[in-house]
Design an enzyme around this catalytic site. Sequence first.
Site, PDB file in Angstrom:
ATOM      1  CB  THR A 117       9.876  -3.711  -5.425  1.00 29.83           C
ATOM      2  OG1 THR A 117       8.905  -2.774  -5.264  1.00 29.83           O
ATOM      3  CG2 THR A 117      10.625  -3.735  -6.594  1.00 29.83           C
ATOM      4  CE1 TYR A 141      14.374  -1.190  -4.723  1.00 32.06           C
ATOM      5  CE2 TYR A 141      12.134  -0.328  -4.870  1.00 32.06           C
ATOM      6  CZ  TYR A 141      12.929  -1.456  -4.403  1.00 32.06           C
ATOM      7  OH  TYR A 141      12.361  -2.354  -3.462  1.00 32.06           O
TER       8      TYR A 141
END
Length: 327
Positions: A117, A141
């Site tokens: 990501t 995350y």
Amino acid sequence: MKNVLVTGGAGYIGSHACKALRAAGFVPVTFDNLVTGWQDAVKFGPFVKGDLLDRAAIDAAFAEYAPVAVMHFAALSQVGESMQRPGRYWQNNVIGSLNLIEAAAAAGCRDFVFSSTCATYGDQDNVVLDENSEQHPINAYGASKRAIEDILRDFEAAYGLNHVIFRYFNVAGADPEAEVGEFHQPETHLIPLMLDAIDGKREALTIFGTDYDTPDGTCIRDYVHVCDLVDAHVLGLKWLQDGKGSRVFNLGTGSGFSVREVIDQSADVTKRPVPITEGPRRAGDCTKLVSGSTRAERELGWRPARSTLGEMITDAWRWHQTGHYNI
């Protein structure tokens, strides 16, 4: 036909990847615990219900299907939750991925495609983000995904585990044929939340933060159509199968849209007003995330074909009207 183990294949991106793999001549074997995925989304190959925290279940899947490669999507991915419950993200994302990577190495499965990501870059406003940009994640995350990237590099050095890492930006849209689509519980992504509000399934869409340093005060993100995204994953798999070695690629269009611009486009596509409310900023949200890389185009030959804002919302709206899974 060659088997590919697809973790998280019952989820949003993983299910689209399974369809793309099937079309490319592979057999996608979905490995999913169905915590955030849907069994109705498993339509293109075998299904193994299993958890990445259960090493024995992973080893059994490798023994039964002998995959030539792994495509790893399974992860917890809610930024806000990762700020509040970081231990859950380190346990699920990092320990689960380590189990998977160790199992792949032990089984002699040497090609690994990883769903990372742009959150690994953190909040770097006014910086062109390419694959060499510094990584400073600001939430658990993004930090968990960066840690998995490091694990993959170590396993390449120790065991010859070749990998392609895709750091992608905001994923949107749905399968144009509405066989699979985006459906989370609870829903946290902007476009499906907005379509719910348009459709009367929630009172309003909340804009989190209207005082960012952007032209209209709302966050800017680089959106890429899910079908374009998974096409890149198939190209990445073929890159590895051709023996080209490990590589990192950003996946974005290079164009950013603000929350208000997405709202306006959604109203145009659906011909309906978008009920909105304004709220405070959320912890962990960056002001602007836009890719500045052309590496995927130059080296993989990847060219987004459906990633206009209008087309992404049109496909998402079609799915929204026709395709939700059984609960």
